[in-house]
Design a protein around this motif. Structure first.
Motif, PDB file in Angstrom:
ATOM      1  N   ARG A 121     -24.627  -9.250  36.943  1.00  0.00           N
ATOM      2  CA  ARG A 121     -25.219  -8.171  36.145  1.00  0.00           C
ATOM      3  C   ARG A 121     -25.977  -8.726  34.936  1.00  0.00           C
ATOM      4  O   ARG A 121     -25.387  -9.368  34.071  1.00  0.00           O
ATOM      5  CB  ARG A 121     -24.131  -7.221  35.653  1.00  0.00           C
ATOM      6  CG  ARG A 121     -24.528  -6.349  34.472  1.00  0.00           C
ATOM      7  CD  ARG A 121     -25.552  -5.286  34.813  1.00  0.00           C
ATOM      8  NE  ARG A 121     -26.130  -4.689  33.602  1.00  0.00           N
ATOM      9  CZ  ARG A 121     -25.527  -3.790  32.843  1.00  0.00           C
ATOM     10  NH1 ARG A 121     -24.314  -3.370  33.174  1.00  0.00           N
ATOM     11  NH2 ARG A 121     -26.118  -3.312  31.761  1.00  0.00           N
ATOM     12  N   VAL A 122     -27.263  -8.418  34.902  1.00  0.00           N
ATOM     13  CA  VAL A 122     -28.128  -8.886  33.825  1.00  0.00           C
ATOM     14  C   VAL A 122     -28.425  -7.724  32.879  1.00  0.00           C
ATOM     15  O   VAL A 122     -28.534  -6.581  33.304  1.00  0.00           O
ATOM     16  CB  VAL A 122     -29.443  -9.441  34.425  1.00  0.00           C
ATOM     17  CG1 VAL A 122     -30.382  -9.946  33.338  1.00  0.00           C
ATOM     18  CG2 VAL A 122     -29.143 -10.544  35.430  1.00  0.00           C
ATOM     19  N   HIS A 123     -28.550  -8.013  31.594  1.00  0.00           N
ATOM     20  CA  HIS A 123     -29.002  -7.003  30.631  1.00  0.00           C
ATOM     21  C   HIS A 123     -29.754  -7.711  29.507  1.00  0.00           C
ATOM     22  O   HIS A 123     -29.165  -8.350  28.651  1.00  0.00           O
ATOM     23  CB  HIS A 123     -27.818  -6.217  30.058  1.00  0.00           C
ATOM     24  CG  HIS A 123     -28.245  -5.180  29.057  1.00  0.00           C
ATOM     25  ND1 HIS A 123     -27.378  -4.601  28.178  1.00  0.00           N
ATOM     26  CD2 HIS A 123     -29.442  -4.635  28.798  1.00  0.00           C
ATOM     27  CE1 HIS A 123     -28.032  -3.726  27.425  1.00  0.00           C
ATOM     28  NE2 HIS A 123     -29.291  -3.745  27.770  1.00  0.00           N
ATOM     29  N   THR A 124     -31.066  -7.606  29.524  1.00  0.00           N
ATOM     30  CA  THR A 124     -31.888  -8.227  28.482  1.00  0.00           C
ATOM     31  C   THR A 124     -32.781  -7.178  27.822  1.00  0.00           C
ATOM     32  O   THR A 124     -33.959  -7.416  27.600  1.00  0.00           O
ATOM     33  CB  THR A 124     -32.766  -9.340  29.052  1.00  0.00           C
ATOM     34  OG1 THR A 124     -33.676  -8.765  30.016  1.00  0.00           O
ATOM     35  CG2 THR A 124     -31.953 -10.410  29.747  1.00  0.00           C
ATOM     36  N   ALA A 125     -32.258  -6.005  27.509  1.00  0.00           N
ATOM     37  CA  ALA A 125     -33.023  -4.894  26.916  1.00  0.00           C
ATOM     38  C   ALA A 125     -34.114  -4.447  27.898  1.00  0.00           C
ATOM     39  O   ALA A 125     -33.947  -4.573  29.108  1.00  0.00           O
ATOM     40  CB  ALA A 125     -33.569  -5.276  25.549  1.00  0.00           C
ATOM     41  N   GLY A 126     -35.232  -3.941  27.399  1.00  0.00           N
ATOM     42  CA  GLY A 126     -36.244  -3.340  28.275  1.00  0.00           C
ATOM     43  C   GLY A 126     -36.853  -4.294  29.277  1.00  0.00           C
ATOM     44  O   GLY A 126     -37.380  -3.876  30.308  1.00  0.00           O
ATOM     45  N   SER A 127     -36.760  -5.595  29.008  1.00  0.00           N
ATOM     46  CA  SER A 127     -37.296  -6.572  29.956  1.00  0.00           C
ATOM     47  C   SER A 127     -36.361  -6.779  31.143  1.00  0.00           C
ATOM     48  O   SER A 127     -36.657  -7.574  32.036  1.00  0.00           O
ATOM     49  CB  SER A 127     -37.524  -7.915  29.249  1.00  0.00           C
ATOM     50  OG  SER A 127     -36.293  -8.466  28.809  1.00  0.00           O
ATOM     51  N   ILE A 163     -32.227 -27.379  22.703  1.00  0.00           N
ATOM     52  CA  ILE A 163     -31.548 -26.640  23.774  1.00  0.00           C
ATOM     53  C   ILE A 163     -32.573 -25.955  24.669  1.00  0.00           C
ATOM     54  O   ILE A 163     -33.440 -25.223  24.188  1.00  0.00           O
ATOM     55  CB  ILE A 163     -30.536 -25.646  23.164  1.00  0.00           C
ATOM     56  CG1 ILE A 163     -29.367 -26.453  22.566  1.00  0.00           C
ATOM     57  CG2 ILE A 163     -30.031 -24.666  24.212  1.00  0.00           C
ATOM     58  CD1 ILE A 163     -28.447 -25.669  21.690  1.00  0.00           C
ATOM     59  N   GLY A 164     -32.490 -26.206  25.981  1.00  0.00           N
ATOM     60  CA  GLY A 164     -33.499 -25.708  26.906  1.00  0.00           C
ATOM     61  C   GLY A 164     -33.320 -24.256  27.287  1.00  0.00           C
ATOM     62  O   GLY A 164     -34.295 -23.560  27.594  1.00  0.00           O
ATOM     63  N   PHE A 165     -32.085 -23.793  27.335  1.00  0.00           N
ATOM     64  CA  PHE A 165     -31.819 -22.434  27.795  1.00  0.00           C
ATOM     65  C   PHE A 165     -30.592 -21.912  27.065  1.00  0.00           C
ATOM     66  O   PHE A 165     -29.633 -22.647  26.852  1.00  0.00           O
ATOM     67  CB  PHE A 165     -31.576 -22.422  29.318  1.00  0.00           C
ATOM     68  CG  PHE A 165     -31.336 -21.057  29.900  1.00  0.00           C
ATOM     69  CD1 PHE A 165     -32.316 -20.078  29.858  1.00  0.00           C
ATOM     70  CD2 PHE A 165     -30.119 -20.757  30.509  1.00  0.00           C
ATOM     71  CE1 PHE A 165     -32.093 -18.813  30.411  1.00  0.00           C
ATOM     72  CE2 PHE A 165     -29.889 -19.495  31.073  1.00  0.00           C
ATOM     73  CZ  PHE A 165     -30.887 -18.529  31.022  1.00  0.00           C
ATOM     74  N   THR A 166     -30.646 -20.637  26.697  1.00  0.00           N
ATOM     75  CA  THR A 166     -29.533 -20.000  25.989  1.00  0.00           C
ATOM     76  C   THR A 166     -29.136 -18.753  26.762  1.00  0.00           C
ATOM     77  O   THR A 166     -30.005 -18.000  27.224  1.00  0.00           O
ATOM     78  CB  THR A 166     -29.968 -19.632  24.553  1.00  0.00           C
ATOM     79  OG1 THR A 166     -30.342 -20.826  23.869  1.00  0.00           O
ATOM     80  CG2 THR A 166     -28.846 -18.938  23.799  1.00  0.00           C
ATOM     81  N   CYS A 167     -27.838 -18.548  26.939  1.00  0.00           N
ATOM     82  CA  CYS A 167     -27.391 -17.375  27.687  1.00  0.00           C
ATOM     83  C   CYS A 167     -26.096 -16.860  27.074  1.00  0.00           C
ATOM     84  O   CYS A 167     -25.219 -17.659  26.706  1.00  0.00           O
ATOM     85  CB  CYS A 167     -27.172 -17.737  29.160  1.00  0.00           C
ATOM     86  SG  CYS A 167     -27.068 -16.285  30.238  1.00  0.00           S
ATOM     87  N   SER A 168     -25.963 -15.537  26.964  1.00  0.00           N
ATOM     88  CA  SER A 168     -24.774 -14.976  26.341  1.00  0.00           C
ATOM     89  C   SER A 168     -24.176 -13.864  27.184  1.00  0.00           C
ATOM     90  O   SER A 168     -24.848 -13.302  28.069  1.00  0.00           O
ATOM     91  CB  SER A 168     -25.107 -14.439  24.944  1.00  0.00           C
ATOM     92  OG  SER A 168     -26.042 -13.386  25.022  1.00  0.00           O
ATOM     93  N   GLY A 169     -22.904 -13.560  26.893  1.00  0.00           N
ATOM     94  CA  GLY A 169     -22.203 -12.478  27.574  1.00  0.00           C
ATOM     95  C   GLY A 169     -21.515 -11.588  26.553  1.00  0.00           C
ATOM     96  O   GLY A 169     -20.900 -12.075  25.608  1.00  0.00           O
ATOM     97  N   SER A 170     -21.642 -10.263  26.747  1.00  0.00           N
ATOM     98  CA  SER A 170     -20.978  -9.308  25.855  1.00  0.00           C
ATOM     99  C   SER A 170     -21.116  -7.929  26.468  1.00  0.00           C
ATOM    100  O   SER A 170     -21.817  -7.753  27.466  1.00  0.00           O
ATOM    101  CB  SER A 170     -21.628  -9.311  24.463  1.00  0.00           C
ATOM    102  OG  SER A 170     -22.945  -8.779  24.539  1.00  0.00           O
ATOM    103  N   THR A 171     -20.467  -6.938  25.857  1.00  0.00           N
ATOM    104  CA  THR A 171     -20.642  -5.568  26.337  1.00  0.00           C
ATOM    105  C   THR A 171     -20.818  -4.605  25.171  1.00  0.00           C
ATOM    106  O   THR A 171     -20.116  -4.694  24.160  1.00  0.00           O
ATOM    107  CB  THR A 171     -19.465  -5.109  27.214  1.00  0.00           C
ATOM    108  OG1 THR A 171     -19.640  -3.710  27.511  1.00  0.00           O
ATOM    109  CG2 THR A 171     -18.123  -5.282  26.524  1.00  0.00           C
ATOM    110  N   SER A 220     -31.321 -15.503  28.082  1.00  0.00           N
ATOM    111  CA  SER A 220     -30.913 -14.381  28.919  1.00  0.00           C
ATOM    112  C   SER A 220     -29.552 -13.865  28.450  1.00  0.00           C
ATOM    113  O   SER A 220     -28.872 -14.539  27.670  1.00  0.00           O
ATOM    114  CB  SER A 220     -30.858 -14.817  30.387  1.00  0.00           C
ATOM    115  OG  SER A 220     -30.577 -13.722  31.240  1.00  0.00           O
ATOM    116  N   HIS A 221     -29.186 -12.682  28.926  1.00  0.00           N
ATOM    117  CA  HIS A 221     -27.904 -12.090  28.540  1.00  0.00           C
ATOM    118  C   HIS A 221     -27.315 -11.371  29.745  1.00  0.00           C
ATOM    119  O   HIS A 221     -28.036 -10.719  30.506  1.00  0.00           O
ATOM    120  CB  HIS A 221     -28.108 -11.087  27.399  1.00  0.00           C
ATOM    121  CG  HIS A 221     -26.874 -10.274  27.095  1.00  0.00           C
ATOM    122  ND1 HIS A 221     -26.661  -9.018  27.618  1.00  0.00           N
ATOM    123  CD2 HIS A 221     -25.795 -10.557  26.337  1.00  0.00           C
ATOM    124  CE1 HIS A 221     -25.499  -8.562  27.184  1.00  0.00           C
ATOM    125  NE2 HIS A 221     -24.953  -9.457  26.413  1.00  0.00           N
TER     126      HIS A 221
END
Lengths: 386, 353
Positions: free
Chosen positions: A82-88, B46-54, B80-81
């Motif tokens: 599951r991805v969520h990056t706002a409107g994008s 850092i080449g890529f950053t990714c996070s997780g949250s709700t 990305s997130h």
């Protein structure tokens, strides 16, 4: 290690409308997914992994709804992401799915993005309450109106440009049976006379709030080569993000969007996007974003984007058609809106875009943005195998 | 898998019952500064950053947008997130590194469970038409699973108490743990049930927390860290959400992920399992082929600190830290999501001698 090739072999979408009261959330995503599978001439069991995207969970009131949708999306025993990056997010979701194939991890990935905005009131969901931020605006239009004002001041664009964009996109939507807004009587004057919501954004220059979903099947070279239909080869993907609070930012012509475009063109071997790209789907939720993004994505010189609109360059029969599907201005299920852009350009290079097909489209660009013009995702697809 | 990727740094915020002063960005910034310092990298490296949250913990749509400012993403970054535990953000970063365009990635996650009624908030994950309107809370669902385990003859309440007792005893040596104490299982069994057959000690604490990991590939990892924790296998699988559609006494998705990650290919020194409720550790052990393993959750695991959206990546970090320290050679890390272990991720990490 060279990346594996990846192609779009199936596309599906729902009929978008204000309220899809005839389907549940599961029914909505299945409508798009089953159409994508049918287009790909596959069944659920052919799929290796599922990648889901949507915008804030508060829009439907379900926390991480992909968990509940796992069964409806045939994901049992498979990876579901599951991805969520706002409107994008619709664009980012397609990119994450494509990377699973490019990395050689999976052969066939189903990617689905949706929003069922009728479950809530998106405008107020987009208006953060105290204490998160001061009550400066209502809805996304209130946030973006000053950016548009700034663009008009910088570029000396005349007031009617936004109206021309809205008229073009709504007329294009009449050729797209899936579009939410079908307004056969729309005219320059009817847009001009519509209510001013967030000066300079009129009601008819604003995207609707839609229920809808989009799905694609992404496949490896070996799978795509066996397809009986034309496929869309992914020639480049890129994402960029920038901060909310930074004095360095220019939210009117954001560096993140410019960098994202430069990256994706470089991957696709595009040195002159104005000449080498046959058509574009860009994320235009308010009419004025078309000339702004034309400049930000290097299609037009700085300050000249609005002239392309005025000269009809971006019309369906123009030299660089933009938003052939009717765009976000005609259908906006927010979480799916980015993927609809990516899917439409795949349909174009496959020659499967129906009445809104650009003749002989070989190379096309899909674009999505989100947040306060700070999250960007793009891809380039082509009819010819890289 | 052609490109080798390793964890080269791990940092976490000390887990607390309620972080009432700092917001999420302020919680995260010291953790990100710490993990970058441990890797010897700045954001520009850092080449890529990714996070997780709700958003459902923050109570705010697009909550991750403001949190991103904590990494200072200027000039614009590749980012990305995921609306998932940070362990899945790490998975996305691992995939990105497989493509070979970038060699380093920052992964972070955060969650404040304290501000809302967590176990009711989690009920908003359930089928919105047929189940969520009944508001079944997370503890009651875990109790159903525990009851089925007992009735299948696979475990007893005493087995649960052993897990609860050992986890908190292990946590005595973990400075980041929230709950740490030394109470014998027999004494725990004397306590009343909270939701039959679960006692309070079988349940996780409510925790606010954050953690971060830096990944690097190939020679870059070797140059940055003397003993990287190489990710030798990683896989994740999901099952249907509906409790009536699966056997809650086993975790088939964990078993599949473990097979694909290669858990059974060689002996395991250490395992960190994301089992928020004590009975779930027993289910996971069996599914991973670690039923009688001596070294499970040396950190205390989620029973010692359970920051939602963070506890999964913390398991990977805890295993990686032991490999980087040289106190373990091959470890298994597990993360879960959804009610009653619906979705599971398994990673195998190894050191090189």
């Amino acid at each position: 290690m060279p990346k594996e090739l990846v192609a779009v072999v199936g596309v599906g979408q729902t009929k978008h409308q204000a309220t899809r009261g005839d389907v549940s959330m599961a029914g909505l995503v299945r409508e798009a997914a089953t159409r994508a599978l049918a287009d790909a001439e596959m069944t659920w069991s052919d799929i290796d992994a599922v990648v889901v995207g949507k915008a804030p969970d508060f829009f439907e009131g379900v926390m991480m709804p992909e968990l509940y949708l796992a069964d409806a999306l045939g994901a049992t025993g498979k990876p579901l992401f599951r991805v969520h990056t706002a409107g994008s997010v619709g664009g980012s979701t397609a990119i994450v799915a494509a990377q699973l194939v490019q990395a050689g991890i999976h052969q066939r990935v189903l990617t689905v993005a949706f929003e069922k905005q009728s479950e809530s009131e998106a405008m107020w969901a987009l208006s953060m309450p105290i204490p998160f931020q001061p009550p400066l605006h209502a809805g996304a239009g209130g946030y973006f109106a000053p950016h548009i004002r700034s663009y008009m001041a910088r570029s000396n664009a005349p007031d009617h440009i936004g109206i021309l964009v809205a008229l073009k996109d709504r007329l294009n939507a009449l050729k797209n049976p899936y579009a939410h807004l079908h307004e056969p009587d729309i005219s320059f004057d009817s847009i001009k006379d519509s209510m001013m919501l967030w000066d300079p954004i009129r009601y008819a220059e604003t995207c609707p709030s839609s229920d809808g979903a989009c799905a694609m099947v992404l496949a490896s070279e070996a799978v795509a080569d066996r397809s009986t239909k034309p496929v869309a080869w992914v020639k480049g993907t890129a994402m960029r993000s920038e901060p909310t609070m930074s004095a360095d930012r220019d939210p009117v012509l954001p560096r993140g969007g410019s960098d994202c475009a430069a990256d994706v063109y470089q991957q696709a071997g595009i040195t002159d996007p104005r000449r080498q790209v046959d058509c574009v789907e860009m994320y235009v939720p308010f009419s004025w974003f078309e000339p702004m993004w034309l400049e930000n994505l290097h299609f037009a010189p700085s300050g000249e984007g609005w002239k392309y609109v005025e000269d009809g360059v971006t019309g369906l029969d123009g030299d660089l058609p933009v938003n052939m599907s009717g765009g976000v201005l005609s259908s906006n299920p927010i979480g799916a809106s980015g993927m609809l852009r990516f899917a439409e350009v795949a349909l174009q290079v496959r020659g499967m875009a129906g009445d809104h097909q650009v003749p002989d489209a070989r190379t096309a660009v899909g674009h999505a943005y989100g947040g306060g013009s700070q999250f960007f995702s793009m891809w380039v697809v082509g009819a010819d195998k890289p | 898998m052609v490109i080798d990727v390793a964890v080269i740094a791990f940092a976490q915020m000390p887990n607390v019952r309620a972080e009432t002063v700092r917001n999420e960005v302020e919680m995260l910034m010291p953790v990100i500064a710490d993990v970058r310092a441990k890797a010897g990298l700045t954001q520009a490296d850092i080449g890529f950053t990714c996070s997780g949250s709700t958003d459902y913990l923050s109570g705010q749509a697009f909550s991750f947008v403001s949190t991103l400012d904590g990494v200072a993403p200027w000039p614009p970054i590749q980012e990305s997130h995921v609306e998932m535990d940070g362990a899945w953000a790490l998975y996305e970063a691992w995939v990105k590194l497989q493509l070979g365009d970038v060699e380093t990635a920052l992964v972070y996650c955060y969650g404040k469970s304290a501000p809302g009624p967590l176990h009711e908030v989690l009920s908003r994950q359930l089928d919105p038409y047929h189940v969520a309107p009944l508001w079944p809370d997370a503890i009651s669902l875990a109790a159903l699973q525990a009851r089925m385990l007992i009735e299948a003859g696979k475990a007893t309440e005493a087995d649960f108490a052993e897990v609860a007792s050992r986890s908190r005893r292990n946590a005595l040596t973990n400075p980041n743990a929230q709950l740490a104490w030394d109470t014998a299982a027999a004494d725990l069994l004397a306590e009343p049930c909270l939701v039959d057959p679960l006692r309070r000690s079988d349940c996780p604490p409510i925790t606010d927390g954050a953690c971060a990991v830096i990944l690097a590939s190939g020679d870059r990892a070797r140059a940055l860290r003397q003993r990287p924790a190489w990710i030798r296998g990683i896989d994740h699988r999901i099952e249907p959400m509906a409790l009536g559609l699966r056997d809650l006494t086993v975790s088939l998705s964990t078993r599949t992920a473990a097979e694909r990650a290669g858990v059974g290919n060689a002996p395991v020194d250490v395992a960190e399992l994301h089992a928020p409720f004590a009975p779930q550790e027993l289910i996971l052990r069996e599914s991973l082929g670690l039923a009688d393993h001596a070294n499970v959750n040396p950190s205390g695991g989620p029973l010692a600190a359970n920051p939602v959206m963070v506890a999964g990546l913390t398991r990977i970090g805890e295993v990686a830290q032991r490999i980087m320290d040289g106190t373990a050679t091959r470890g298994v890390a597990h993360a879960t999501s959804g009610p009653c272990l619906q979705q599971n991720l398994v990673a195998v990490l190894e050191g090189e001698d």
